[in-house]
Design an enzyme around this catalytic site. Structure first.
Site, PDB file in Angstrom:
ATOM      1  N   GLY A   1      -2.607  -3.082  -2.105  1.00 48.71           N
ATOM      2  CA  GLY A   1      -1.319  -3.710  -1.822  1.00 48.71           C
ATOM      3  C   GLY A   1      -1.305  -4.378  -0.462  1.00 48.71           C
TER       4      GLY A   1
ATOM      5  CD  GLU B   1      -4.154  -2.159   3.454  1.00 50.45           C
ATOM      6  OE1 GLU B   1      -4.471  -1.165   2.794  1.00 50.45           O
ATOM      7  OE2 GLU B   1      -4.943  -2.767   4.214  1.00 50.45           O
TER       8      GLU B   1
ATOM      9  CG  ASN C   1      -1.702   5.595  -0.547  1.00 45.97           C
ATOM     10  OD1 ASN C   1      -1.628   6.818  -0.697  1.00 45.97           O
ATOM     11  ND2 ASN C   1      -1.878   4.748  -1.537  1.00 45.97           N
TER      12      ASN C   1
ATOM     13  CB  SER D   1      -5.119   3.655   0.777  1.00 46.37           C
ATOM     14  OG  SER D   1      -4.946   2.271   0.691  1.00 46.37           O
ATOM     15  CB  SER D   2      -6.925   1.300  -4.134  1.00 45.42           C
ATOM     16  OG  SER D   2      -6.082   2.104  -4.909  1.00 45.42           O
TER      17      SER D   2
ATOM     18  CB  SER E   1      -0.900  -0.035   1.237  1.00 48.00           C
ATOM     19  OG  SER E   1      -1.670   1.129   1.242  1.00 48.00           O
ATOM     20  N   GLY E   2       0.591   2.130  -0.928  1.00 50.31           N
ATOM     21  CA  GLY E   2       1.335   3.391  -1.013  1.00 50.31           C
ATOM     22  C   GLY E   2       2.577   3.287  -1.888  1.00 50.31           C
TER      23      GLY E   2
ATOM     24  CB  THR F   1      -3.626   3.991  -7.636  1.00 54.12           C
ATOM     25  OG1 THR F   1      -4.061   2.946  -6.781  1.00 54.12           O
ATOM     26  CG2 THR F   1      -4.810   4.668  -8.259  1.00 54.12           C
TER      27      THR F   1
HETATM   28  N1  LIG Z   1       5.281   8.021 -10.006  1.00 55.23           N
HETATM   29  C1  LIG Z   1       4.973   8.786  -8.984  1.00 55.23           C
HETATM   30  N2  LIG Z   1       5.376  10.073  -8.963  1.00 55.23           N
HETATM   31  C2  LIG Z   1       5.071  10.879  -7.965  1.00 55.23           C
HETATM   32  N3  LIG Z   1       4.364  10.493  -6.887  1.00 55.23           N
HETATM   33  C3  LIG Z   1       3.924   9.219  -6.824  1.00 55.23           C
HETATM   34  C4  LIG Z   1       4.200   8.300  -7.895  1.00 55.23           C
HETATM   35  N4  LIG Z   1       3.657   7.141  -7.554  1.00 55.23           N
HETATM   36  C5  LIG Z   1       3.043   7.317  -6.346  1.00 55.23           C
HETATM   37  N5  LIG Z   1       3.202   8.568  -5.905  1.00 55.23           N
HETATM   38  C6  LIG Z   1       2.707   9.133  -4.629  1.00 55.23           C
HETATM   39  O1  LIG Z   1       2.407   8.075  -3.806  1.00 55.23           O
HETATM   40  C7  LIG Z   1       1.072   8.098  -3.399  1.00 55.23           C
HETATM   41  C8  LIG Z   1       0.515   6.692  -3.270  1.00 55.23           C
HETATM   42  O2  LIG Z   1       0.458   6.100  -4.501  1.00 55.23           O
HETATM   43  P1  LIG Z   1      -0.691   5.115  -4.896  1.00 55.23           P
HETATM   44  O3  LIG Z   1      -1.976   5.600  -4.446  1.00 55.23           O
HETATM   45  O4  LIG Z   1      -0.528   4.837  -6.328  1.00 55.23           O
HETATM   46  O5  LIG Z   1      -0.318   3.853  -4.075  1.00 55.23           O
HETATM   47  P2  LIG Z   1      -0.947   2.419  -4.154  1.00 55.23           P
HETATM   48  O6  LIG Z   1       0.132   1.471  -4.416  1.00 55.23           O
HETATM   49  O7  LIG Z   1      -2.052   2.430  -5.132  1.00 55.23           O
HETATM   50  O8  LIG Z   1      -1.480   2.197  -2.719  1.00 55.23           O
HETATM   51  P3  LIG Z   1      -2.746   1.405  -2.258  1.00 55.23           P
HETATM   52  O9  LIG Z   1      -2.435  -0.025  -2.347  1.00 55.23           O
HETATM   53  O10 LIG Z   1      -2.935   1.843  -0.891  1.00 55.23           O
HETATM   54  O11 LIG Z   1      -3.844   1.805  -3.140  1.00 55.23           O
HETATM   55  C9  LIG Z   1       0.360   8.873  -4.438  1.00 55.23           C
HETATM   56  O12 LIG Z   1      -0.753   9.514  -3.902  1.00 55.23           O
HETATM   57  C10 LIG Z   1       1.426   9.888  -4.847  1.00 55.23           C
HETATM   58  O13 LIG Z   1       1.439  10.974  -3.982  1.00 55.23           O
HETATM   59 MG   LIG Z   2      -4.016   2.271  -5.005  1.00 48.22          MG
END
Ligand SMILES: Nc1ncnc2c1ncn2[C@@H]1O[C@H](COP(=O)(O)OP(=O)(O)OP(=O)(O)O)[C@@H](O)[C@H]1O
Ligand SMILES: [Mg+2]
Length: 1189
Positions: free
Chosen positions: A511, A513, A284, A287-288, A234-235, A239
């Protein structure tokens, strides 16, 4: 000597292609290629010759059979190298660009607008140069090229190096490792997209766009389905990665209006789904809280034509409860913060999150990283684009608001301890917003329906139960509304076209957790990640090894952690945690979370990956609470608190709760709670079982597609940029199985394909396999690679597949195919054009023949008609000819008409020009004889008239004279006809030629005519030249100055001549002397009259002027010879008015020498003309006979 320089570290594939093509490329000016091989990666796979170390700059030239031969070592590369590199690249790119695109753009798919090829080269060079200088700092871009590839530390080092240089992407072959930068790197611009479009994987620094682009191109060229599995905790940025991929496709795919629509919708569905399905967690801020699998459907042209979203297990419990530091789903805050005043009023909401119990439990309604207001606007806009009607949106917001009101609903116990609604205002709002009668709602929330045999009984709830029912209802409403939302989005993304589609799936699922307290949701989420890890292992590691074994390829096994054991622990039938949980949920009796824990301890107590407080050893026990159980996941240990497992798994919504929803006027609620549902006696599947089945379904979907991976890594827990937590990252490297993947990559083959598929794609590269290979596909592939010159260590042939060790080998083949494809296309095009032209030609030929036939037929028919007509005409003509002399009848009428016409036509064309030519008058046919004569007469008269009209006065005078001459001589004198054509003139002697004296003498008498004459003496007949001049009064014979003789015209009397002139002449001659100068005498019955002028009837030009004179002293007759006899005599007759004075005589003429003395002139024809005096004293005039004309 011209040289070409090439860096092999970043572009191994191109480097090799260059080397292969080297002799051809160099051309006459540079047969040698200098190759700059500065570093490790290339040397790794091609150990350098002795003495050359990894950081040395080497120069190679192409050796025999495409090998590299070092030509020297040069540690200090001249500064011009880079320039040379640039120019070489640019020129070779440009040169290639003329035949086939350098960057293997997407086949026939029209790519996005590019700048010129040169721009692209420059861009690539810029990137490349940037990478070159950064290399030492940034490490390598593909872990496959990592030297100690088994070292976790080296792996971590490389990742850290790159992270600190803001290079967050690194490859392991085709797998992309992405480290969350937690800051905006500015690497997702349109320009970047352009750079990565149509470029081979290794040509540019790693990027999520490169992966997306390769997936797309592979899909197009192989016409199959793919998915990109984005995983990480997660994070970690899953996404975000999926959004970047989506944006790339929306921009880069060929587009039409439909596509733009789908692209927009796909993109805009994201903020909506995120608003309803994402929330701030401790890990996050976005977070999804649900799993998402999105299908993007493409047609054969690569246009995105549709999409479909599958959602997995929304974390509904978040609606009613959030841990400290966490928030509810974003949409609640967005509505409260961003909602328009009117809307909030209508929904009965206040702009203060703290007023709502469901929003304050985490105690962090406001988060600095989240802008609820602007997000609200985005969501509203997106809703309108993805086909949400006004009423849909109203109902949707009404539901969100009703959940907030529900959350604020309080209960109190009545006297009997049963729950009653405490704050009626809230329930009224809920009732209004959901369109459910207040009473019904209240009852539904405070009572429970119990079935007792045949009847249903309403049992009042305690306060505690009422709160439970309220929360259950809120969760159910939100959960079902979320599903409705996904379905609604799917409707708007649905592809209308039924033709075959290719699909790229994007899996962005929650992801792994680990919280301090982990509950049922974390259990599900981690189980899901466990399954995906299993899939990953299956598709890459395990299947890789199995495949080698299956194919009989030598293989050194790579040890890897197989997480099947954990998956089984969770999902195994009857023994797995899920089965045990379900069992507890469903069994009769008092089942609680603790009984569930006990059951687990009992059934799976001995499992190495399962531990509880009771089962743990002393040390471990300290870290566990009594109600906890711990699973040793592939990604690490997670301790779960068993509290709530049963409830959440049951997801119990009392039946009365469902029934309450049925009368709803809210369309979404109506749809989500269909009336048939409460009647269903069948117990619904538990949450975890549903989740398990949906994961099975997902696994099946994914297994049927080609996998691509993005492994996201979270650099620190603090969500801070530039902070790289080694322990955290190392842990993720481990549990994501990256090291194993690298080992497999290094040990294995980069590419494999079934013989049929490989042969099908590349058969065009070998003349023996093109267009069709008759033997088995394997033989075909053998033949093909032999032709392509693969070296033995570059490939292996398995039982059903070919394995290619290095990507470069495949790229070289692919490059060759790209070139060949164009040639083939040209050939096919040529063939097709040839065929088409031939077809056209044949059609035209056939048409021409047909037209020719028709034309010839027509002509032949006409000819036949003409001939028949001719026969008829000829027949008629002959018949007419034969009967031409018969009276006009039917048989000859036409012929005669023809004869008539013909004669007249001919006559018209052959008319005599003058009267004199009348002899040439066309002889008429018998029937026209009479006509001809008439015509002749008419014509003569016409000619005469014409002639007369044209006569001038002079000519008239001439003709009158000629007529006079004619009347005097025609038919009488032999030479007359010859005189006709000689024109008369006014005078033969000009006045100047007449002596003045003479003139003076006679001028007053008006000279009319004068002519030279020869006068013969009357006695001796000597010839003398004289001038004969006619005046009005008389004729004068002039000898120069003297007038020798004047003859009055009156003295020239004419008379008749006897008919028998000979006789008369003879008698006249004899009797001359007897004759007195009397006017008339009579002899022998003949009367002879004295004559005026005598001429002979022969051709001579003598004339005798008989002068009547009684005076003896007077001179006698004149014997004259004149060349202009006819003219002179005619003039004389006219001037002297003596029309009948000229007598033509035969034989001899008697003349008076002087009165009373006579002489004779005898005329005769002879051989030649002569004049002499005969013995008898006569003047003999002999003249040649002129042949009459
Ligand atoms: N390529 C990137 N460039 C800049 N910031 C990023 C990038 N990828 C992720 N982030 C930062 O990290 C944060 C978390 O990313 P994201 O929501 O994609 O995580 P996740 O893997 O989908 O988590 P979860 O499993 O909780 O959904 C985003 O809100 C953003 O601020
Ligand atoms: Mg996500």
């Amino acid at each position: 000597m011209a040289s070409r320089t090439w860096r092999a570290d970043l572009y191994p594939s191109r480097f090799h292609t260059r080397l292969r093509n080297a002799p051809r490329m160099a051309g006459p000016d540079g047969p040698l290629i200098k190759v700059k091989v500065p570093l490790i990666p290339y040397l790794l796979e091609h150990p350098p010759p002795q003495g050359i170390t990894r950081d040395t700059v080497e120069c190679f030239s192409p050796g025999p059979q495409n090998t590299c031969v070092p030509v020297g070592a040069n540690s200090h590369d001249p500064p011009s190298t880079l320039w040379r590199l640039n120019t070489t690249l640019r020129s070779s790119f440009l040169r290639r660009g003329t035949t086939t695109p350098v960057f293997s753009p997407r086949g026939t798919v029209p790519g996005p607008p590019h700048n010129s090829l040169e721009d692209r080269c420059n861009r690539i060079l810029r990137n490349m140069e940037a990478s070159l200088t950064a290399r030492d700092r940034v490490g390598i871009q593909d872990f496959v090229l990592l030297d100690p590839y088994t070292s976790e530390s080296a792996f971590l080092d490389n990742l850290r190096k790159r992270f600190h240089e803001n290079l967050i992407y690194t490859y392991i072959g085709t797998l992309l490792v992405s480290v969350n930068p937690y800051k905006d790197l500015g690497i997702y611009s349109k320009k970047q997209m352009d750079t990565y479009m149509g470029v081979n994987f290794f040509e540019l620094p790693p990027h999520i766009y490169a992966l997306a682009d390769n997936v797309f191109r592979t899909m197009l060229s192989e016409f199959n389905n793919h998915f990109i599995l984005i995983s990480g905790e997660s994070g970690a940025g899953k996404t975000e990665a999926s959004k970047k991929i989506l944006q790339f496709y929306a921009v880069s795919c060929p587009s039409n209006r439909l596509l733009n629509n789908v692209g927009d919708r796909l993109l805009l569905s994201n903020p909506v789904l995120e608003a309803f399905g994402n929330a701030k967690t401790l890990k996050n801020d976005n977070s999804s809280r649900f799993g998402k699998y999105m299908d993007i459907q493409f047609n054969y042209r690569g246009e995105a034509v549709g999409g479909h979203i599958l959602s997995y297990l929304l974390e509904k419990s978040r609606v009613v409860h959030q841990n400290h530091g966490e928030r509810n789903f974003h949409i609640f805050y967005q509505l409260v913060e961003g909602g328009e005043e009117d809307l909030l009023r209508w929904l009965g909401l206040e702009r203060n999150c703290k007023k709502y119990r469901y929003l304050v439990q985490g105690d962090c309604a406001k988060v600095s990283s989240i802008n609820d207001k602007s997000d609200w606007k985005t969501v509203r806009k997106a809703l309108s684009v993805i086909d949400f009607s006004e009423s849909d949106t109203e109902h949707l917001f009404a539901i969100i608001a009703s959940v907030l009101h529900l959350g604020n609903l309080k209960f109190e116990a009545d006297a009997r301890g049963y729950a009653t609604v405490k704050n009626y205002q809230e329930i009224q709002w809920v009732s209004k917003l959901l369109g459910i009668p207040n009473q019904v709602l209240q009852q539904g929330l405070t009572h429970r329906k119990i079935e007792a045999k045949t009847e249903e009984v309403l049992s009042p709830l305690s306060v505690e139960h009422a709160v439970y029912a309220r929360d259950a209802l809120a969760k159910a409403i939100y959960g079902r509304t979320f599903n409705w939302l996904v379905n609604k989005i799917n409707e708007s993304l649905a592809n209308q076209d039924s033709s075959r589609k290719m699909v790229i799936g994007l899996l962005d699922i929650y992801g792994f957790e680990v919280f301090s307290v982990n509950s049922f949701e974390q259990f599900c989420i981690n189980y899901c990640n466990e399954k995906l890890q299993q899939l990953f292992i299956q598709l890459t590691l395990k299947s890789e090894q199995e495949e080698y074994e299956l194919e009989g390829i030598e293989w050194e096994p790579v040890p890897y952690f197989n997480n099947k054991i954990i998956c089984d622990l969770v999902e195994e039938k009857f023994r797995g945690i899920i089965s045990l949980l379900d069992e507890e949920c469903l069994r009769p009796g008092e089942a609680t979370d603790l009984t569930f824990l006990e059951k687990m301890e009992e059934k799976i107590g001995g499992h190495p990956h399962f531990v509880t407080h009771k089962l743990a050893d002393k040390n471990t026990r300290k870290t566990l609470e009594r109600g906890d159980f711990r699973l040793l996941h592939y990604a690490g240990e997670v301790t779960y608190c068993v509290v709530g497992f049963l409830d959440k798994n049951n997801d119990l919504l009392y039946r009365s709760g469902k029934e309450v929803m049925q009368p709803s006027k809210n369309a979404i609620i109506k749809h989500c709670f269909p009336s048939s549902e409460p009647d269903s006696k069948k117990r619904p599947e538990t949450v975890v079982t549903q989740f398990k089945s949906s994961l099975m379904g997902l696994t099946e979907i994914l297994m049927s597609k080609e996998p691509w991976y993005v492994r996201c890594i979270k650099p620190n827990e603090a969500k801070q940029p530039a902070k790289f937590d080694d322990v955290l990252v190392r842990h993720q490297i481990k549990y994501l199985g990256l090291m194993e993947h690298l080992r497999v990559r290094r040990a294995g083959f980069a590419y494999r394909r079934r013989y049929e598929i490989f042969l099908q794609r590349y058969k065009a590269l070998c003349p023996d396999t093109w267009p069709n290979w008759k033997g088995t596909p394997e033989e075909g592939v053998r033949c093909l690679i032999k032709h392509l010159g693969y070296k033995t260590d570059e490939y292996k042939l398995g039982r059903t597949k070919i394995f290619i060790r290095h990507p470069r080998t495949l790229f070289a083949t692919e490059d060759a195919f790209q070139v060949c494809k164009h040639q083939l296309a040209t050939r096919i095009q040529a063939k097709y054009k040839g065929w088409r032209v031939k077809e056209d030609y044949l059609r035209q030929k056939e048409a021409a023949t047909r037209i020719e036939n028709c034309w010839r037929g027509l002509m032949a028919r006409k000819e036949r008609e003409r001939r028949a007509w001719a026969v008829k005409v000829i027949k008629k003509f002959i018949k007419g000819f034969m009967t031409r002399n018969q009276p006009a009848c039917i048989d000859n009428s036409e012929y005669l008409a023809y004869v008539r016409q013909n004669y007249l036509t001919r006559l018209k064309e052959n008319l005599p020009k003058t009267v004199l030519e009348m002899g040439s008058w066309l002889t008429p046919p018998p029937i026209l004889k009479e006509v001809s004569e008439l015509l002749q007469n008419i014509y003569i008269r016409y000619l005469v008239r014409q002639f007369v009209r044209e006569i001038t006065p002079q000519r008239k005078a001439q003709l009158l004279l000629k007529a006079q001459t004619s009347s005097m001589f025609k038919g009488k004198k032999e030479s007359y006809p010859f005189s006709v054509c000689r024109l008369f003139v006014d005078t033969r002697i000009a006045l100047e030629d007449i002596n003045l004296k003479v003139l003076q003498t006679i001028q007053h008498e008006h000279i009319k005519y004068s002519v030279p004459v020869v006068k013969y003496d009357r006695n001796g007949f000597r010839p003398r030249l004289r001038q004969l001049i006619f005046t009005q009064e008389a004729a004068y014979l002039v000898e120069e100055t003297k007038i020798k003789q004047r003859i009055d015209y009156s003295s020239l009397k004419g008379g008749f001549v006897a008919k028998k002139l000979d006789l008369s002449l003879i008698s006249l001659t004899q009797s001359v002397s007897l004759v007195n100068r009397s006017d008339f005498f009579k002899r022998g019955g003949w009367f002879v009259k004295r004559r005026g002028v005598s001429v002979s009837n022969l051709s001579d030009n003598f004339f005798i002027l008989h002068v009547t004179c009684d005076d003896i002293k007077q001179k006698g007759d004149l014997v004259l010879q004149c060349d202009y006899l006819y003219e002179a005599l005619t003039k004389l007759s006219v001037v002297g008015d003596k029309h009948s004075c000229v007598k033509v005589v035969q034989g001899s003429v008697r003349f008076d020498i002087q009165p009373g003395r006579e002489g004779f002139v005898e005329f005769k024809s002879g051989q030649e003309s002569m004049v002499y005096r005969a013995k008898n004293g006569h003047l003999m005039v002999e003249s040649t006979r002129t042949k009459s004309r």
